[in-house]
Structure formats: C-alpha cells, structure tokens
Design an enzyme around this catalytic site. Structure first.
Site, short mmCIF file in Angstrom:
data_model
loop_
_atom_site.label_atom_id
_atom_site.label_comp_id
_atom_site.label_asym_id
_atom_site.label_seq_id
_atom_site.Cartn_x
_atom_site.Cartn_y
_atom_site.Cartn_z
N TRP A 195 -2.69 0.25 12.99
CA TRP A 195 -3.86 -0.06 12.12
C TRP A 195 -4.31 -1.47 12.58
O TRP A 195 -5.17 -2.19 11.72
CB TRP A 195 -3.41 -0.04 10.87
CG TRP A 195 -3.14 1.45 10.15
CD1 TRP A 195 -3.46 2.43 10.88
CD2 TRP A 195 -2.55 1.57 8.97
NE1 TRP A 195 -3.14 3.63 10.24
CE2 TRP A 195 -2.42 3.22 9.06
CE3 TRP A 195 -1.99 1.03 7.88
CZ2 TRP A 195 -2.22 4.04 7.95
CZ3 TRP A 195 -1.66 1.79 6.86
CH2 TRP A 195 -1.60 3.28 6.74
N ILE A 251 6.79 2.74 -4.70
CA ILE A 251 6.55 2.51 -3.38
C ILE A 251 6.03 1.13 -2.85
O ILE A 251 6.42 0.86 -1.67
CB ILE A 251 5.64 3.74 -2.56
CG1 ILE A 251 5.86 4.99 -3.11
CG2 ILE A 251 5.32 3.63 -1.25
CD1 ILE A 251 7.38 5.40 -2.46
N ASN A 294 -7.34 6.55 11.84
CA ASN A 294 -7.04 5.92 10.30
C ASN A 294 -8.40 6.42 9.57
O ASN A 294 -8.43 6.08 8.49
CB ASN A 294 -6.79 4.57 10.41
CG ASN A 294 -6.39 4.02 8.79
OD1 ASN A 294 -5.91 4.87 8.23
ND2 ASN A 294 -6.14 2.75 8.78
N CYS A 353 3.40 7.92 4.45
CA CYS A 353 2.58 8.58 3.51
C CYS A 353 1.91 9.81 4.19
O CYS A 353 1.27 10.46 3.48
CB CYS A 353 1.54 7.65 2.90
SG CYS A 353 1.02 6.49 3.84
N HIS A 388 -3.02 9.98 -5.12
CA HIS A 388 -4.20 9.79 -4.75
C HIS A 388 -5.47 10.37 -5.86
O HIS A 388 -6.70 10.00 -5.79
CB HIS A 388 -4.53 10.83 -3.71
CG HIS A 388 -3.72 10.14 -2.49
ND1 HIS A 388 -2.56 10.87 -2.21
CD2 HIS A 388 -3.76 9.06 -1.66
CE1 HIS A 388 -1.77 10.20 -1.29
NE2 HIS A 388 -2.72 9.28 -0.91
N LYS A 440 -5.79 12.90 8.20
CA LYS A 440 -6.10 12.22 9.17
C LYS A 440 -7.01 12.98 10.25
O LYS A 440 -6.33 14.10 10.40
CB LYS A 440 -5.03 11.74 9.77
CG LYS A 440 -4.17 10.60 8.91
CD LYS A 440 -4.81 9.15 8.86
CE LYS A 440 -4.26 8.30 7.78
NZ LYS A 440 -3.24 7.28 8.32
N1 LIG Z 1 -4.97 -0.42 6.94
C1 LIG Z 1 -4.78 0.27 5.97
N2 LIG Z 1 -4.99 1.71 6.32
C2 LIG Z 1 -4.63 2.69 5.51
C3 LIG Z 1 -3.94 2.43 4.09
C4 LIG Z 1 -3.89 1.07 4.08
O1 LIG Z 1 -3.56 0.90 2.84
N3 LIG Z 1 -4.32 0.09 4.68
N4 LIG Z 1 -3.62 3.41 3.38
C5 LIG Z 1 -4.04 4.85 3.55
C6 LIG Z 1 -5.18 5.36 2.96
N5 LIG Z 1 -6.40 4.35 3.12
C7 LIG Z 1 -6.54 3.29 2.59
C8 LIG Z 1 -7.71 2.53 2.98
C9 LIG Z 1 -8.45 1.68 2.30
C10 LIG Z 1 -8.05 1.04 0.78
C11 LIG Z 1 -8.61 0.30 -0.04
O2 LIG Z 1 -8.43 0.16 -1.17
N6 LIG Z 1 -9.65 -0.61 0.54
C12 LIG Z 1 -10.38 -1.37 -0.30
C13 LIG Z 1 -10.36 -2.80 0.36
C14 LIG Z 1 -8.96 -3.29 0.29
C15 LIG Z 1 -9.06 -4.81 0.69
O3 LIG Z 1 -9.01 -5.33 1.91
N7 LIG Z 1 -9.50 -5.45 -0.27
C16 LIG Z 1 -9.92 -7.13 -0.23
C17 LIG Z 1 -11.08 -7.42 -0.07
C18 LIG Z 1 -11.94 -6.87 -1.03
C19 LIG Z 1 -13.26 -7.07 -1.20
O4 LIG Z 1 -14.26 -6.35 -0.77
N8 LIG Z 1 -13.80 -7.95 -1.96
C20 LIG Z 1 -15.17 -8.63 -2.31
C21 LIG Z 1 -14.84 -9.32 -3.50
C22 LIG Z 1 -14.19 -8.60 -4.79
C23 LIG Z 1 -14.66 -9.08 -5.96
O5 LIG Z 1 -15.02 -10.08 -6.13
O6 LIG Z 1 -14.49 -7.98 -6.94
C24 LIG Z 1 -15.53 -9.19 -1.16
O7 LIG Z 1 -15.18 -9.68 -0.35
O8 LIG Z 1 -16.99 -9.11 -1.10
C25 LIG Z 1 -8.97 -8.15 -1.01
O9 LIG Z 1 -8.34 -7.36 -1.93
O10 LIG Z 1 -8.91 -9.18 -0.84
C26 LIG Z 1 -12.01 -1.05 -0.24
O11 LIG Z 1 -12.51 -0.10 0.69
O12 LIG Z 1 -12.62 -1.41 -1.32
C27 LIG Z 1 -7.14 2.14 0.40
C28 LIG Z 1 -6.68 3.20 1.03
C29 LIG Z 1 -4.31 5.25 4.98
N9 LIG Z 1 -4.54 3.98 5.90
C1 MET Z 2 -0.33 3.39 2.50
S1 MET Z 2 1.51 3.36 2.44
C2 MET Z 2 1.64 2.13 1.06
C3 MET Z 2 3.02 1.50 1.23
C4 MET Z 2 2.97 0.08 0.58
N1 MET Z 2 4.18 -0.51 0.40
C5 MET Z 2 2.18 0.17 -0.98
O1 MET Z 2 2.80 0.50 -1.89
O2 MET Z 2 1.10 0.27 -1.09
ZN LIG Z 3 1.87 5.60 1.78
#
Ligand SMILES: Nc1nc2c(c(=O)[nH]1)N[C@@H](CNc1ccc(C(=O)N[C@@H](CCC(=O)N[C@@H](CCC(=O)N[C@@H](CCC(=O)O)C(=O)O)C(=O)O)C(=O)O)cc1)CN2
Ligand code: MET
Ligand SMILES: [Zn+2]
Length: 753
Positions: free
Chosen positions: A555, A425, A119, A638, A689, A114
């Site tokens: 967040w 988890i 974040n 995490c 990861h 971080k």
């Molecule tokens: N808020 C938050 N902070 C966090 C974490 C977390 O889980 N949440 N985890 C740690 C690590 N950080 C992370 C941050 C993002 C992602 C992640 O996977 N992000 C995705 C987006 C997830 C999301 O919100 N998805 C939405 C929207 C997805 C999207 O873009 N959809 C498209 C269409 C998708 C398709 O048709 O295939 C669109 O709308 O244009 C959904 O699933 O509904 C990305 O950037 O790709 C993972 C870990 C620390 N901080």
């Molecule tokens: C970033 S911590 C994630 C915890 C959550 N319950 C998960 O499994 O995705």
């Molecule tokens: Zn975690």
C-alpha cells in the site's frame, strides 16, 4: 504518432467528487448539484488532456462510484427489486453501490472486491435468473456527446463482456452461457449506437485476459468477438488489456478484427516478446509504456529502446493501465525540487507521453538529456549497515522458537483466556471529532500536547467501555492513525508522503499511499506510547497493533531501484524492532496486520511462489521470530479469498489469525478444516462494511456454524475488520451483541462437557 491514456483519476484535483457525493448521501446536496459537479469535473479533465497534447482522449472513464457497476447498469443488469423500486436512476445506482434502507424498500449492496492486483475495489455484479442484459443508452453515449459539444471527439471506454462475466457472481445456478446471447446483442447495440453518434474509436477493456486462461475461456472470447466485430460498421475497436501480458490468447487476438490492441509493457513480462513474434500491419499497437501504477519518472532511454525493438507500423503511446491508481498531480506538493523532479503523478504522465512521442520523431533531444540526468547516478545513498544486516540474515532469523504447539501451552498459562476469547481488529470509529482534532494539530491550531491528550482521552474512554462490554483482549483503538499504512510511513526514515496524493480505494474513500524514497529504517518507537498507555489503564491484556511489512509495501509506492523483496525485508526489520519494543514494555499480545498480503498475489499461478510468496512469507516470519514464547502473535487479513494459499498462511507461523467473514466464510472454514490449518482462527462473526447492527441471535448462529468446522479451543470471536469507518452507536450496539453471543455459546459448550 499519437498519444493516449486508458483513463484518468475522476475524484478531481481536490477530491471534489468525494465531497459532493458524500454531501448527496447526507442529503445536503441535490441530485442536480451532484450531476453538475460530475459534469464540471469531466470538462476539466478533457480540457486538461487536450491542453497536454493527448491526441486520443477517453470518455466514460468517469464514474460516480465504479466502472464495473456503470457497465452492469448500462446493460440493465440490476436486480428486479431495485429496477422496479420507486427511486431515481441515480439512487438505484447508489443502492447497488451502498445498499438502501428507506421508503422505497430495503436493499443490500453488491459486494466489493479488489480489482486485480490493486487496492481499488469494484462492485461485484450479482447475476441471477432474472438478469437480462440489454443496452440502455445512457451514460456512455451521453458523455461522448457532452465532450463532442465541447469540440472534443473522445474515445468512449467500456468494460468488455469477458471481464464482466469473469468478475461477476452467478446466483441461482446460472452460468456465463445463460447470458452470452443477450450480451452479444447488448454490445452490438452499443457499438451501433456509438457509431451512429459519430464515435470513431471505442475502447473495450478486457484486463481479465492477463489471467491464466483455459481453452474454454479462449474459445468463448474468440467466438464472442468473432460475432460482435462484424457489427462495428465504421467504428474502430481498441481491445485494451492491462496488469500483465496476454500470453495465453495473443495468437488469437491478432487474428480477430480489432483495429487496435492495447498491451501492457510495464507489468506484462512477455508483452515485448509476444509483439516481436509478429504483429499485424493493419492493426495499431497501443503501447502501455508509461507506468499507470507507480509515481516515478519514466526512463526515456529505456522506453525508446524498447519501442524501437517492436516490429510495429502503427503505434500509439499509452499508459500501462488507467491512471486511476496514481494521485492527480505533483504540482501542489511541497517537495524540494531535487525530489519532485523524480515524480510523475497522473498529470505529469501526460507530459511524459508527449515528450516520448516527440523524441521518437527525433525532436527535442534535449528532453532526453534532461531525463537521463535523473538516472545518471543513484538517487539515494544506501544504508550500508542495513544492507549488511540483511545480508547476514540466517534461517534462524526466519524461524520462531519453540514450535507452535509448545508456545501455545505456554501462552495458555500466561494469558489464561476463556474459551472463545473475544476481541476486535484494532480500530474504533474515526469520528469527525478525531479527524478534526488531527487536522487542527496539523494546521498548528492546537499543540502537539493537546492532540496527544485528546487521543489519550479517546483511548481511556474506549478501554473502559471494552471492559464493561466484557471483552477479553482489548485494543487501544488506533485514534492516532490517519491510515494503517500512511501512519507507519510517516514514522519511518526513508519514506516521503504527500499532502494531497489521494488515490481512490472504493466509492468515495481514498488513501494517500506513502512513497518509499530510500532505505527504510525505524529511528524510534512508533506505537509504544499509545499501547503502553492503554495497557496502564487495565488488567486485561491490550493487543499491540502494527501493520506488517508486506502490507506496508503493497500500500506504498515502492522504489524501482530496489527489489520488492529487499524493500519488504527492510520494512520487516523496522517492524521487528517495534515488536520487540512493545514486548519489552509489557505488551503480551501483538497483532501484525497483513491485510494486503493476498491482494498482491501474482495474477498467474506460475508466479505465485517465485515472484511473491518466497519472500513475502519470510518477511512476516522475520518480524516475529525473536519474540518470547509467552508473547502471542496475531495477524489479520481482510481479504479472505486465500483458499488457494492456506499452507502459505499457516506458514506465517502466527499464533492467531482473524479474517473477513462476509459471504465466503463457510467456504474458507471448510478449506481450513480439510487442509488441517494449525493457526488459531477468528473468522469475523459479522460484516463491518455495513452500518447494519447484527443481532445476538445472528452471531450465535454464526458461531455455531464456525464450531462445526473448527474445534472450539481454536476459535476466537471478533468482527471481520477494523471499525474505523463505522459510527459509534452502531459499533457499540454490535459489539455488545458480539460479547453476549460469545458468552451464550460458551455456556452451551460448557454444558456439553
Ligand atoms: N491504505 C489502506 N488501504 C486499504 C485500507 C486501509 O485502511 N488503508 N482498507 C481497505 C479498504 N479501503 C479503505 C480506504 C480508505 C478508507 C478511508 O476511510 N479513507 C478516508 C481517509 C482516511 C484518512 O487518511 N484520513 C486522514 C485525513 C482525512 C481528511 O481528509 N481530512 C480533511 C479534514 C477533516 C475534517 O476537518 O473533518 C482534510 O485534510 O481536508 C485523517 O484522518 O487524518 C476517506 O477517504 O475519507 C477506508 C477503507 C483496503 N485498502
Ligand atoms: C484493513 S485491515 C484493518 C486492520 C486495522 N488494525 C484496523 O482495525 O483498522
Ligand atoms: Zn481488515
């Protein structure tokens, strides 16, 4: 007067960089096409800033992955194996960011951490005996020249040596002093090269100055810059800090030959009084008055009053930190005008800087009047019932009965779990299909009922898979959630959310932090439907899965008209209602994730308790204080660097905690042992990861190590975080190895008895 910003979001208005980069990773876009996308985004950004009237425009704030990685790369601080690999520079860069497995070799990625109290994650440079810093020209100069060719003379930005070394990891018994001379030469070459290229200003970011500093660190800093600054020629140097004040080193900073000092007047509690204690007439103050971390409109009157109190002759108006931490623009969002006018995302903050600049020069007083209207009356009506509820809380509300050890025995009887119980988890892979179905439902291409039965089918498949894989405590998989915080925001009154308010979290991954608009209340159950459905499919316990109040707050974009404590306690009451609902619907184990609890720990130790832990820990206790003794409360973190706050973590009074394993595992286990940690622990037995599948033997070894530090009866077995970013195949393979390893170690333990 002049205006500037420290940096701008680089993902593009529509996340163009994310999509292009991910295509490049999948090899459906060429390197040339990716580089062209980067170039186009930079041009758009510079032109946007120019059009908005920003006088000093930064460059090299752009990055294909991360700025600290860029800095390490610029100075050739890469491991020999990667430096000499048969890969393009771009692929070497990405190999450091994400690892590489292929014909050119097998390289592990640098770890991520971080970035201060945000974040956002940076790549942790790994320094070792063969690291030799040297300036390689490259990106910073190229981008300066690129802008120059468009007629824009930018101010290049670079992370400074102090922050670079403060955040890097030293391997093979190396230390900062081993790199100081090379770094001095490298930065000298950089200064001279940029000066020769025609740059007027260079911004050197040293946010690490806002930490508590030791006398040795202060000396190192002063010595370094005392040698570097005489080499700057006609180049002017802006020493830029953010995320707090520089109280430990201010008196040194004003003596050094910097041309500008960038100070944070938003998060820096003592910044104004430091400046008032004296500011050199020959230096320019870059005053960080527009909040780079939150999305509310600036209070012009307050800002103008503050600025007028500063005894400064040369002033540039700036942001408190890079705008990387806020979404691109509010323009495309469909909030009602009455709501929208309260928001300033990155693009709108440019306008604010411009207006403040004009107002300081006594122009356009009508802008001040319009701004004052925003704050003339309370923005939202308060919820008197909620307010009263919080006022009436007593110690009993923060204290679960009976005590930990008594509950533990009751839960043992109730749950009858084996030694070393296995679990995960919470999330399972968010496949393309899952995201596609959710997007289709949002676009009304499929009905809510279709979406619900799709999610249920996913739950059903994974429940049955977990049973076959031999897990003791199952999860429903979180398929209904876009994100663990945004999802809760969307189901709570008092929240607003954006369509496109993406903020970079790491690399190509982003989040859309929801906005706390008013008092937060849970109107109806949020997760009960999914958890009870999952539980109806199996005789094994299914863990209910919630996000805790501190993490939801951290967040989200928080209100500025309510204390963080009050806002978190509102969230705690909302999640408490959900906990009790899950319990009354037969859910026996409930996990309340506090993934972000450690992240917002104040940067200065003296603030830890008073400014944060004193209300954050009670918020969590409030959430679970009313459950029955039989109900087992889990939590998850995490970010495992909580060695310094172990008593506070124990004081959450959860029954079980799981946390990130990765590299610091053994260290934290030792600290748990010496500090007599009471909570049962599931130290992650493998790192989620990376797509790499851990072998059963590796997990067995890991477990044996854990058992050297923690008594077997206190240990749970789980991966180190949720599996939402992983693929299905590798997830299943890894988890089968996990349950097999747990069974093997269990047999060993029973044989010992
Ligand atoms: N808020 C938050 N902070 C966090 C974490 C977390 O889980 N949440 N985890 C740690 C690590 N950080 C992370 C941050 C993002 C992602 C992640 O996977 N992000 C995705 C987006 C997830 C999301 O919100 N998805 C939405 C929207 C997805 C999207 O873009 N959809 C498209 C269409 C998708 C398709 O048709 O295939 C669109 O709308 O244009 C959904 O699933 O509904 C990305 O950037 O790709 C993972 C870990 C620390 N901080
Ligand atoms: C970033 S911590 C994630 C915890 C959550 N319950 C998960 O499994 O995705
Ligand atoms: Zn975690």
């Amino acid at each position: 007067m002049t205006t500037t910003i420290i940096g701008f979001p680089r993902i593009g208005a529509q996340r163009e960089l994310k999509f292009a980069t991910e295509k490049y990773f999948k090899q459906t876009l060429t390197a040339e096409q990716l580089l062209a996308t980067g170039k186009q985004l930079r041009q758009q950004q510079w032109q946007l800033l120019k059009k908005a009237g920003i006088d000093q425009i930064p460059s090299n704030d752009f990055s294909f992955y991360d700025n600290l990685l860029d800095t390490a790369f610029l100075f050739h601080a890469l491991p020999k194996a990667i430096a000499t690999a048969d890969l393009s520079d771009l692929d070497k860069y990405f190999a450091l960011a994400r690892g590489y497995q292929g014909t050119a070799g097998d390289f592990k990625a640098w770890p991520m951490k971080k970035w201060f109290n945000t974040n956002y994650h940076y790549l942790v440079p790994q320094l070792s005996k063969d690291t030799k810093f040297r300036y390689t020209g490259g990106k910073i100069k190229a981008e300066f020249l690129e802008a120059l060719s468009l007629g824009i003379k930018t101010r290049p930005t670079i992370i400074g040596p102090f922050t670079l070394l403060r955040l890097a990891e030293f391997n093979e018994h190396t230390a900062a002093k081993d790199f100081t001379n090379d770094l001095l030469q490298a930065y000298t070459d950089l200064l001279q090269d940029l000066c020769a290229a025609g740059a007027e200003w260079l911004q050197i970011d040293e946010p690490a100055l806002v930490y508590d500093l030791t006398p040795q660190e202060i000396n190192w800093f002063a010595n370094f810059y005392r040698q570097l600054l005489p080499q700057k020629g006609t180049l002017k140097i802006l020493l830029q800090t953010y995320f707090g004040d520089v109280r430990d080193i201010y008196s040194e900073l004003i003596k050094l030959d910097f041309d500008g000092l960038g100070l944070d007047l938003i998060e820096g509690k003592q910044t104004a009084s430091l400046i008032q204690s004296g500011f050199p007439t020959d230096k320019t103050l870059f005053a960080g008055v527009v909040n780079g971390k939150n999305i509310w409109r600036n209070h012009y009157q307050k800002t103008l009053t503050l600025l007028k109190q500063l005894p400064v002759q040369k002033l540039v108006l700036s942001t408190s930190c890079s705008l990387l931490h806020v979404p691109y623009s509010v323009a495309g969002e469909d909030f009602p005008t009455a709501v929208k006018k309260h928001f300033a995302f990155a693009q709108e903050k440019l306008l604010e800087l411009n207006q403040l600049d004009q107002l300081l020069q006594q122009h356009h007083p009508e802008w001040l009047a319009v701004n004052q209207q925003l704050f003339a009356q309370p923005r939202v009506k308060e919820d008197p019932v909620l307010k009263e509820k919080i006022a009436q809380l007593t110690t009993a509300d923060f204290s679960r009965q009976p005590d930990f050890q008594t509950r533990r025995k009751i839960q043992q009887t109730e749950l009858n779990l084996p030694l070393l119980p296995t679990t995960t988890i919470g999330s399972f892979p968010q496949t393309k299909e899952v995201k596609k179905m959710r997007a289709a439902w949002h676009k009304h291409e499929i009905s809510a009922a279709d979406y619900e039965s799709f999610v249920k089918q996913q739950i059903k498949n994974w429940i049955s898979w977990q049973e076959k894989a031999g897990f003791d405590v199952l999860v429903h998989g979180e398929f209904e959630r876009n994100d663990m915080v945004e999802y809760f925001g969307q189901h709570l009154a008092g929240y607003l959310f954006t369509q496109n308010g993406w903020v970079q979290s790491y690399g190509t991954r982003g989040v859309k932090p929801p906005i706390i608009w008013g008092d937060v209340v849970r109107k109806k159950p949020i997760t009960v439907k999914w958890s009870t459905y999952a539980q109806s499919l199996t005789a094994k316990p299914v863990k209910g899965m919630l996000t805790g109040p501190v993490t939801i707050l951290n967040w989200s974009f928080p209100r500025e008209d309510l204390s963080l404590k009050e806002a978190t306690w509102q969230l705690a009451l909302a999640i408490q209602a959900e906990v009790l609902d899950l319990e009354s619907h037969g859910i026996k184990i409930i996990q309340i994730d506090e993934a972000a609890l450690r992240e917002k720990l104040p940067l200065r130790k003296s603030d830890w308790d008073s400014e944060y832990l004193a209300w954050a820990i009670p918020a969590f206790r409030l959430v679970h204080s009313k459950v029955k003794p039989q109900t087992q409360i889990h939590t998850h973190m995490c970010y495992s660097e909580f060695g310094d706050i172990i008593p506070a973590i124990d004081n959450l009074d959860a029954d079980v905690i799981s946390f990130e394993a990765s590299r610091s595992n053994l260290e934290i286990l030792e600290q748990l042992q010496t500090q007599h940690f009471k909570t049962l622990v599931g130290p992650g037995v493998y790192d989620i990861h990376s797509p790499r599948v851990p072998t059963k033997a590796e997990i067995v070894t890991e477990l044996r190590e854990i058992l050297k530090k923690v008594p077997a009866k206190n240990v749970w077995v789980n991966p180190d975080c949720g599996l939402k970013t992983r693929g299905v195949k590798e997830t299943k393979a890894s988890l089968l190895n996990l349950t097999a390893a747990a069974q093997e170690v269990r047999r060993e333990l029973q044989a010992d008895d």
